[in-house]
Design an enzyme around this catalytic site. Structure first.
Site, PDB file in Angstrom:
ATOM      1  CB  SER A  41      -0.917   0.000   1.366  1.00 12.29           C
ATOM      2  OG  SER A  41      -1.917   0.753   1.258  1.00 12.29           O
ATOM      3  CG  ASP A 198      -4.724  -1.710   0.612  1.00 10.69           C
ATOM      4  OD1 ASP A 198      -3.458  -2.413   1.355  1.00 10.69           O
ATOM      5  OD2 ASP A 198      -4.560  -0.455   0.651  1.00 10.69           O
TER       6      ASP A 198
END
Length: 324
Positions: A41, A198
Protein backbone atom coordinates in the site's frame (compact mmCIF):
# COMPACT_ATOMS: atom_id res chain seq x y z
CA UNK A 1 19.78 -7.05 2.76
CA UNK A 2 16.00 -6.73 2.80
CA UNK A 3 13.85 -3.63 3.28
CA UNK A 4 10.16 -3.86 4.24
CA UNK A 5 7.93 -0.79 3.92
CA UNK A 6 4.46 -1.00 5.44
CA UNK A 7 1.02 0.50 4.84
CA UNK A 8 -0.25 3.78 6.26
CA UNK A 9 -2.03 6.05 3.77
CA UNK A 10 -0.72 9.32 2.31
CA UNK A 11 0.73 10.38 5.66
CA UNK A 12 2.38 6.96 5.84
CA UNK A 13 4.19 7.64 2.57
CA UNK A 14 5.50 10.93 3.96
CA UNK A 15 6.65 9.27 7.20
CA UNK A 16 8.42 6.50 5.30
CA UNK A 17 10.27 9.04 3.15
CA UNK A 18 11.45 10.89 6.26
CA UNK A 19 12.40 7.70 8.09
CA UNK A 20 14.38 6.40 5.11
CA UNK A 21 16.24 9.70 4.88
CA UNK A 22 17.12 9.39 8.58
CA UNK A 23 18.43 5.85 8.06
CA UNK A 24 20.61 6.99 5.17
CA UNK A 25 21.95 10.03 7.03
CA UNK A 26 22.67 8.41 10.40
CA UNK A 27 23.63 4.82 9.54
CA UNK A 28 25.75 5.24 6.44
CA UNK A 29 23.65 2.65 4.59
CA UNK A 30 21.58 3.76 1.59
CA UNK A 31 18.15 2.03 1.50
CA UNK A 32 18.18 2.32 -2.30
CA UNK A 33 20.88 -0.36 -2.41
CA UNK A 34 18.80 -3.07 -0.69
CA UNK A 35 18.78 -6.46 -2.41
CA UNK A 36 15.05 -6.87 -1.77
CA UNK A 37 12.55 -4.04 -1.26
CA UNK A 38 9.04 -5.13 -0.28
CA UNK A 39 6.15 -2.65 -0.10
CA UNK A 40 2.49 -2.75 0.86
CA UNK A 41 0.00 0.00 0.00
CA UNK A 42 1.70 3.27 1.08
CA UNK A 43 4.84 1.19 1.42
CA UNK A 44 4.48 0.12 -2.23
CA UNK A 45 4.68 3.77 -3.30
CA UNK A 46 7.72 4.33 -1.09
CA UNK A 47 9.25 1.07 -2.36
CA UNK A 48 9.11 1.93 -6.07
CA UNK A 49 10.31 5.47 -5.40
CA UNK A 50 13.19 4.18 -3.27
CA UNK A 51 14.17 1.54 -5.82
CA UNK A 52 14.24 4.22 -8.54
CA UNK A 53 16.28 6.67 -6.45
CA UNK A 54 13.71 9.48 -6.58
CA UNK A 55 14.78 12.41 -4.35
CA UNK A 56 12.38 12.92 -1.43
CA UNK A 57 12.14 16.65 -2.21
CA UNK A 58 10.59 15.84 -5.59
CA UNK A 59 8.00 13.56 -4.02
CA UNK A 60 7.07 16.28 -1.53
CA UNK A 61 6.67 18.75 -4.38
CA UNK A 62 3.96 16.49 -5.78
CA UNK A 63 2.04 16.71 -2.51
CA UNK A 64 2.47 20.48 -2.17
CA UNK A 65 1.91 21.49 -5.80
CA UNK A 66 -1.41 20.05 -7.06
CA UNK A 67 -0.80 21.31 -10.59
CA UNK A 68 2.44 19.31 -10.77
CA UNK A 69 0.65 16.18 -9.64
CA UNK A 70 -2.07 16.77 -12.24
CA UNK A 71 0.56 16.99 -14.99
CA UNK A 72 2.15 13.74 -13.81
CA UNK A 73 -1.29 12.06 -13.76
CA UNK A 74 -1.92 13.14 -17.33
CA UNK A 75 1.47 11.74 -18.36
CA UNK A 76 0.85 8.45 -16.55
CA UNK A 77 -2.66 7.96 -17.96
CA UNK A 78 -2.29 9.38 -21.46
CA UNK A 79 -4.32 12.44 -20.52
CA UNK A 80 -7.33 10.51 -19.22
CA UNK A 81 -6.73 10.58 -15.46
CA UNK A 82 -7.49 13.14 -12.79
CA UNK A 83 -6.75 13.58 -9.08
CA UNK A 84 -10.38 14.12 -8.07
CA UNK A 85 -13.09 11.47 -8.35
CA UNK A 86 -16.54 12.36 -9.74
CA UNK A 87 -19.70 10.67 -8.56
CA UNK A 88 -20.64 8.99 -5.30
CA UNK A 89 -19.31 5.78 -3.76
CA UNK A 90 -21.57 2.71 -4.14
CA UNK A 91 -23.42 1.33 -1.13
CA UNK A 92 -23.71 -2.38 -1.98
CA UNK A 93 -21.13 -4.94 -0.77
CA UNK A 94 -18.20 -5.32 -3.14
CA UNK A 95 -17.98 -9.14 -3.17
CA UNK A 96 -20.34 -11.38 -1.23
CA UNK A 97 -18.57 -14.36 -2.80
CA UNK A 98 -15.32 -13.38 -1.12
CA UNK A 99 -17.01 -12.66 2.22
CA UNK A 100 -18.78 -16.03 2.29
CA UNK A 101 -15.72 -17.92 1.06
CA UNK A 102 -13.65 -16.58 3.94
CA UNK A 103 -15.93 -18.29 6.45
CA UNK A 104 -14.48 -21.68 5.54
CA UNK A 105 -10.89 -20.58 4.85
CA UNK A 106 -8.20 -22.43 6.80
CA UNK A 107 -5.79 -19.45 6.90
CA UNK A 108 -6.82 -16.90 9.61
CA UNK A 109 -5.31 -14.11 7.54
CA UNK A 110 -7.48 -15.18 4.60
CA UNK A 111 -10.57 -15.02 6.82
CA UNK A 112 -9.71 -11.45 7.85
CA UNK A 113 -9.03 -10.40 4.25
CA UNK A 114 -12.38 -11.87 3.18
CA UNK A 115 -14.24 -9.33 5.34
CA UNK A 116 -13.49 -6.65 2.75
CA UNK A 117 -16.07 -8.38 0.55
CA UNK A 118 -18.74 -6.78 2.77
CA UNK A 119 -17.59 -3.20 2.14
CA UNK A 120 -18.64 -1.28 -0.97
CA UNK A 121 -16.53 -1.41 -4.10
CA UNK A 122 -14.09 1.48 -4.46
CA UNK A 123 -14.92 4.20 -6.99
CA UNK A 124 -11.64 6.12 -7.40
CA UNK A 125 -9.41 5.01 -10.27
CA UNK A 126 -6.03 5.24 -8.50
CA UNK A 127 -4.82 7.91 -10.94
CA UNK A 128 -3.23 9.85 -8.08
CA UNK A 129 -1.00 6.84 -7.31
CA UNK A 130 -0.09 6.53 -10.98
CA UNK A 131 0.94 10.18 -11.05
CA UNK A 132 2.99 9.98 -7.85
CA UNK A 133 4.94 6.96 -9.10
CA UNK A 134 5.08 7.64 -12.85
CA UNK A 135 8.77 8.57 -13.01
CA UNK A 136 9.70 5.65 -10.78
CA UNK A 137 7.87 2.97 -12.78
CA UNK A 138 8.00 4.13 -16.39
CA UNK A 139 11.16 2.09 -17.07
CA UNK A 140 9.59 -1.09 -15.68
CA UNK A 141 10.74 -3.34 -12.85
CA UNK A 142 14.16 -2.40 -11.41
CA UNK A 143 17.15 -4.55 -12.31
CA UNK A 144 19.45 -3.81 -9.35
CA UNK A 145 17.00 -4.99 -6.67
CA UNK A 146 14.11 -7.44 -6.28
CA UNK A 147 10.96 -5.39 -5.81
CA UNK A 148 7.92 -7.04 -4.19
CA UNK A 149 4.56 -5.26 -4.22
CA UNK A 150 1.78 -6.87 -2.18
CA UNK A 151 -1.87 -7.05 -3.17
CA UNK A 152 -4.84 -9.35 -2.53
CA UNK A 153 -6.95 -11.25 -5.04
CA UNK A 154 -10.51 -9.88 -4.90
CA UNK A 155 -12.12 -13.27 -5.54
CA UNK A 156 -10.12 -15.34 -3.07
CA UNK A 157 -8.52 -12.88 -0.64
CA UNK A 158 -5.14 -14.57 -1.23
CA UNK A 159 -2.00 -12.45 -0.96
CA UNK A 160 0.10 -11.93 -4.09
CA UNK A 161 3.63 -10.48 -4.10
CA UNK A 162 4.00 -8.99 -7.57
CA UNK A 163 7.64 -9.10 -8.62
CA UNK A 164 8.18 -12.53 -7.07
CA UNK A 165 8.93 -15.32 -9.57
CA UNK A 166 5.83 -17.23 -8.41
CA UNK A 167 3.49 -14.24 -8.86
CA UNK A 168 1.45 -13.47 -11.98
CA UNK A 169 3.19 -11.25 -14.52
CA UNK A 170 2.24 -7.61 -14.04
CA UNK A 171 3.19 -4.16 -15.21
CA UNK A 172 4.89 -2.43 -12.28
CA UNK A 173 2.57 0.59 -12.58
CA UNK A 174 -0.50 -1.65 -12.28
CA UNK A 175 1.08 -3.58 -9.40
CA UNK A 176 1.71 -0.50 -7.27
CA UNK A 177 -1.83 0.82 -7.86
CA UNK A 178 -3.27 -2.59 -6.99
CA UNK A 179 -1.26 -2.64 -3.76
CA UNK A 180 -2.78 0.75 -2.87
CA UNK A 181 -6.38 -0.10 -3.85
CA UNK A 182 -8.02 0.46 -0.46
CA UNK A 183 -11.48 -1.19 -0.42
CA UNK A 184 -14.38 1.28 -0.67
CA UNK A 185 -11.94 3.99 -1.78
CA UNK A 186 -9.94 2.88 -4.86
CA UNK A 187 -11.29 0.59 -7.54
CA UNK A 188 -9.72 -2.88 -7.83
CA UNK A 189 -7.03 -3.20 -10.50
CA UNK A 190 -7.35 -5.85 -13.21
CA UNK A 191 -4.11 -7.78 -13.88
CA UNK A 192 -4.02 -10.92 -16.00
CA UNK A 193 -7.79 -11.31 -16.01
CA UNK A 194 -8.17 -11.05 -12.20
CA UNK A 195 -8.84 -8.11 -9.90
CA UNK A 196 -6.58 -7.09 -7.01
CA UNK A 197 -6.90 -4.77 -4.05
CA UNK A 198 -4.81 -3.40 -1.19
CA UNK A 199 -2.20 -5.81 0.18
CA UNK A 200 -2.80 -4.39 3.66
CA UNK A 201 -5.80 -6.71 3.93
CA UNK A 202 -3.37 -9.60 4.34
CA UNK A 203 -0.97 -7.64 6.55
CA UNK A 204 0.07 -4.01 6.88
CA UNK A 205 3.72 -5.14 6.56
CA UNK A 206 3.85 -8.59 4.91
CA UNK A 207 7.41 -8.97 6.20
CA UNK A 208 7.09 -12.76 6.09
CA UNK A 209 7.12 -12.59 2.29
CA UNK A 210 10.92 -12.31 2.59
CA UNK A 211 11.18 -15.83 4.03
CA UNK A 212 13.29 -17.96 1.73
CA UNK A 213 14.86 -14.99 -0.08
CA UNK A 214 18.19 -15.40 1.76
CA UNK A 215 18.28 -11.96 3.38
CA UNK A 216 20.78 -11.98 6.26
CA UNK A 217 19.38 -8.67 7.58
CA UNK A 218 15.90 -7.17 7.19
CA UNK A 219 14.92 -3.63 8.14
CA UNK A 220 11.15 -3.13 8.62
CA UNK A 221 9.62 0.35 8.57
CA UNK A 222 5.93 0.42 9.48
CA UNK A 223 4.16 3.81 9.73
CA UNK A 224 1.06 2.20 11.27
CA UNK A 225 2.61 -0.19 13.79
CA UNK A 226 2.78 1.43 17.21
CA UNK A 227 2.05 0.60 20.85
CA UNK A 228 2.51 4.19 21.90
CA UNK A 229 0.05 5.45 24.53
CA UNK A 230 -0.11 8.97 25.78
CA UNK A 231 -2.61 10.97 23.74
CA UNK A 232 -6.30 10.93 22.90
CA UNK A 233 -5.38 9.46 19.50
CA UNK A 234 -4.08 6.31 21.15
CA UNK A 235 -7.27 5.63 23.14
CA UNK A 236 -9.48 5.48 20.05
CA UNK A 237 -10.22 2.58 17.71
CA UNK A 238 -7.46 4.07 15.56
CA UNK A 239 -4.97 3.38 18.35
CA UNK A 240 -6.27 -0.17 18.73
CA UNK A 241 -5.69 -0.81 15.01
CA UNK A 242 -2.15 0.50 15.34
CA UNK A 243 -1.45 -1.87 18.22
CA UNK A 244 -2.97 -4.78 16.29
CA UNK A 245 -0.69 -3.89 13.37
CA UNK A 246 2.32 -3.97 15.70
CA UNK A 247 1.23 -7.37 17.05
CA UNK A 248 0.93 -8.80 13.52
CA UNK A 249 4.37 -7.42 12.60
CA UNK A 250 5.79 -9.09 15.70
CA UNK A 251 4.55 -12.47 14.44
CA UNK A 252 6.21 -11.93 11.07
CA UNK A 253 9.47 -10.78 12.67
CA UNK A 254 9.55 -13.91 14.82
CA UNK A 255 9.27 -16.04 11.68
CA UNK A 256 12.18 -14.23 10.05
CA UNK A 257 14.34 -14.52 13.16
CA UNK A 258 13.52 -18.21 13.50
CA UNK A 259 14.90 -18.62 9.96
CA UNK A 260 18.19 -17.00 11.02
CA UNK A 261 17.57 -13.46 9.79
CA UNK A 262 18.57 -10.40 11.82
CA UNK A 263 15.61 -7.99 11.96
CA UNK A 264 15.26 -4.38 13.08
CA UNK A 265 11.87 -2.64 13.26
CA UNK A 266 11.28 1.11 13.01
CA UNK A 267 7.85 2.54 13.82
CA UNK A 268 6.40 5.94 14.75
CA UNK A 269 6.85 7.55 18.15
CA UNK A 270 4.53 10.04 19.85
CA UNK A 271 5.68 13.06 17.82
CA UNK A 272 5.15 11.13 14.60
CA UNK A 273 1.63 10.08 15.53
CA UNK A 274 0.64 13.62 16.45
CA UNK A 275 1.99 14.91 13.14
CA UNK A 276 0.07 12.23 11.20
CA UNK A 277 -3.23 12.82 13.00
CA UNK A 278 -6.30 10.74 12.15
CA UNK A 279 -6.67 11.72 8.48
CA UNK A 280 -4.29 9.24 6.84
CA UNK A 281 -5.19 10.49 3.33
CA UNK A 282 -4.41 14.15 4.13
CA UNK A 283 -1.77 15.23 1.61
CA UNK A 284 -1.44 18.70 3.19
CA UNK A 285 0.41 17.19 6.17
CA UNK A 286 3.12 15.60 4.04
CA UNK A 287 5.97 18.01 4.80
CA UNK A 288 5.23 18.11 8.54
CA UNK A 289 5.03 14.31 8.74
CA UNK A 290 8.16 13.81 6.64
CA UNK A 291 10.26 16.25 8.66
CA UNK A 292 8.94 14.92 11.98
CA UNK A 293 9.70 11.33 10.94
CA UNK A 294 13.18 12.27 9.80
CA UNK A 295 13.99 13.92 13.13
CA UNK A 296 12.27 11.28 15.26
CA UNK A 297 13.87 8.26 13.60
CA UNK A 298 17.25 9.97 13.46
CA UNK A 299 17.16 10.60 17.20
CA UNK A 300 16.19 6.99 17.99
CA UNK A 301 18.13 5.12 15.34
CA UNK A 302 21.00 3.80 17.48
CA UNK A 303 18.48 2.27 19.88
CA UNK A 304 16.28 0.91 17.10
CA UNK A 305 19.21 -0.76 15.34
CA UNK A 306 20.80 -2.17 18.50
CA UNK A 307 22.36 -5.55 17.74
CA UNK A 308 21.67 -5.34 13.98
CA UNK A 309 24.51 -4.45 11.60
CA UNK A 310 23.46 -2.73 8.39
CA UNK A 311 25.69 -3.11 5.32
CA UNK A 312 28.34 -0.52 4.52
CA UNK A 313 28.07 2.06 1.72
CA UNK A 314 27.44 0.71 -1.78
CA UNK A 315 27.00 2.28 -5.24
CA UNK A 316 23.60 3.94 -5.58
CA UNK A 317 21.21 3.58 -8.51
CA UNK A 318 21.05 6.50 -10.92
CA UNK A 319 18.36 8.91 -9.59
CA UNK A 320 15.32 9.67 -11.73
CA UNK A 321 13.48 12.98 -11.52
CA UNK A 322 9.74 13.30 -11.22
CA UNK A 323 7.76 15.15 -13.85
CA UNK A 324 8.52 18.87 -14.05
Amino acid sequence: MGLVLGAGGITGIAWLVGALEAVREHSGWDPRTADVIAGTSAGAVAAVVTAAGIPSADLLAMAEQPERLERAIRQATGGRGRATAPGRPPLLPGSLRLALGGLVAADPRHRVASLQGLVPRGWRAGDEIRGLTHAAVRHGWPRHTQLLLHACDVRTGARVAFGHPDAPAADVADAVVASCAVPAYYRPVRIGGREYIDGGLASFSNADSLLGLECDVVLCLSPFASRHRGSVLDSTLFGAVRRATAWRLDQEVRQLRAAGTEVAVIGPAGDDLRAMGLQVMDRSRSRLVMETGRASVGARLDELLAGVALPGPAPRPEPRLLAA
